[in-house]
Enzyme design. Structure first.
Site, PDB file in Angstrom:
ATOM      1  N   MET A 275       0.842  -1.198   0.000  1.00 25.76           N
ATOM      2  CA  MET A 275       0.000   0.000   0.000  1.00 25.76           C
ATOM      3  C   MET A 275       0.877   1.249   0.000  1.00 25.76           C
ATOM      4  SD  MET A 275      -3.310   0.786   2.406  1.00 25.76           S
ATOM      5  CE  MET A 275      -2.470   0.526   3.947  1.00 25.76           C
ATOM      6  N   CYS A 276       1.629   1.491   1.064  1.00 25.46           N
ATOM      7  CA  CYS A 276       2.586   2.598   1.172  1.00 25.46           C
ATOM      8  C   CYS A 276       1.884   3.959   1.208  1.00 25.46           C
ATOM      9  CB  CYS A 276       3.617   2.577   0.050  1.00 25.46           C
ATOM     10  SG  CYS A 276       4.597   1.063   0.006  1.00 25.46           S
ATOM     11  N   GLY A 277       2.591   4.941   1.724  1.00 21.20           N
ATOM     12  CA  GLY A 277       2.100   6.306   1.776  1.00 21.20           C
ATOM     13  C   GLY A 277       3.212   7.273   1.430  1.00 21.20           C
TER      14      GLY A 277
END
Length: 300
Positions: free
Chosen positions: A1-3
């Site tokens: 996912m990561c941001g």
């Protein structure tokens, strides 16, 4: 996912400290990537270059290789210090960046090179890195941040983001998505003697953009071309010594939200990161449209 997160102060009077603001933004979206965290921070440009290496504690052999490579490349070592999982050296170097950078990469795991850029990344959360590296105290004009959920590689500092543009100074990227024509584009660059240190598509994007900038292409034009040249789903932020920019693919499957006022521009994967900068204040945010891109330059 990561941001991902990006921040640029338009004026010197912006009421935020760069490191603290980015750490606060990443803390807001840490649930998107609990495995590792990283920052690309742009401070007042120095006369020389700052190099940050990943070096295990007590690895004297790696330190010896770094010093030897610096001497062989004609660089003068001005200072050396350990910070967490990394060693930072300040040098004077007047030669070409690419051969110098590649030589130093062969000596040890190089995280970044720049007169203004410093990439700090490690396993853990934004709060963890702040405790170890004192990120909140770092002042500067602009920067990027990333929180990572490991899906295709190990949880270790070198796999964390941001990635610098290997072989170039003061260029970094954070990216959420996947580039499906990665190997095709990488082979084209390798045929022109570019080197890569990872199989991460974020490193590819950084080198792709840095190459265009080196050829005189304006950053905004390079970002426009990236929308056509890169296949896959992506939202990414790029930073240079002079500013930041973003690009989104035409499907816009990866989120991105933006806030801008007279003093700053802030971009993140989720609105909660922007709200952390202005607690209790209503914000008028926008979501960049599919296939769009934009840049901002600093005035500090």
């Amino acid at each position: 996912m990561c941001g991902i997160a990006g921040l640029l102060f338009k004026t010197p009077t912006a009421n935020h400290v760069l490191g603290h603001a980015l750490a606060t933004m990443l803390d807001g979206c840490q649930h998107r990537g609990p495995d590792s965290t990283g920052f690309a921070l742009y401070e007042t440009p120095a006369e020389g270059l700052r190099l940050r290496f990943l070096v295990e504690e007590n690895d004297q052999a790696a330190l010896a290789r770094i010093r030897k490579a610096l001497a062989e490349q004609g660089a003068t070592l001005k200072s050396e210090r350990r910070e967490g999982a990394s060693v930072v050296v300040e040098v004077a170097h007047a030669g070409e960046i690419r051969p110098f950078a590649y030589a130093m990469e062969h000596a040890a795991k190089l995280v970044s090179i720049g007169a203004a850029l410093d990439i700090i990344k490690d396993v853990g959360t934004a709060r963890d890195l702040d405790d170890i590296y004192n990120v909140s105290a770092i002042q500067g004009s602009h920067g990027l941040g990333h929180v990572r959920l490991a899906t295709e590689s190990e949880v270790k500092p070198e796999a964390a983001h941001p990635f610098w543009a290997t072989g170039f100074a003061d260029i970094a990227i954070v990216h959420n998505g996947q580039i499906t024509n990665y190997w095709k584009m990488r082979r084209r660059l390798e045929a022109r003697d570019f080197e890569f240190r990872t199989d991460n598509d974020s490193e590819l994007i950084a080198v792709y953009l840095a190459d265009k900038l080196a050829q005189g292409t304006p950053l905004e034009t390079a970002l426009a071309q990236s929308v056509d040249d890169l296949d896959g789903t992506f939202s990414f932020l790029v930073s240079t010594r002079d500013g930041i920019g973003f690009a989104k693919d035409r499907l816009a499957a990866k989120p991105m939200v933006m806030y801008e006022d007279d003093s700053l521009v802030a971009i993140a994967s989720e609105e909660v990161s922007l709200n952390r900068l202005f607690p209790g204040q209503p914000l008028s945010t926008t979501e960049p449209a599919p296939g769009t891109y934009r840049t901002w330059s600093r005035s500090i």
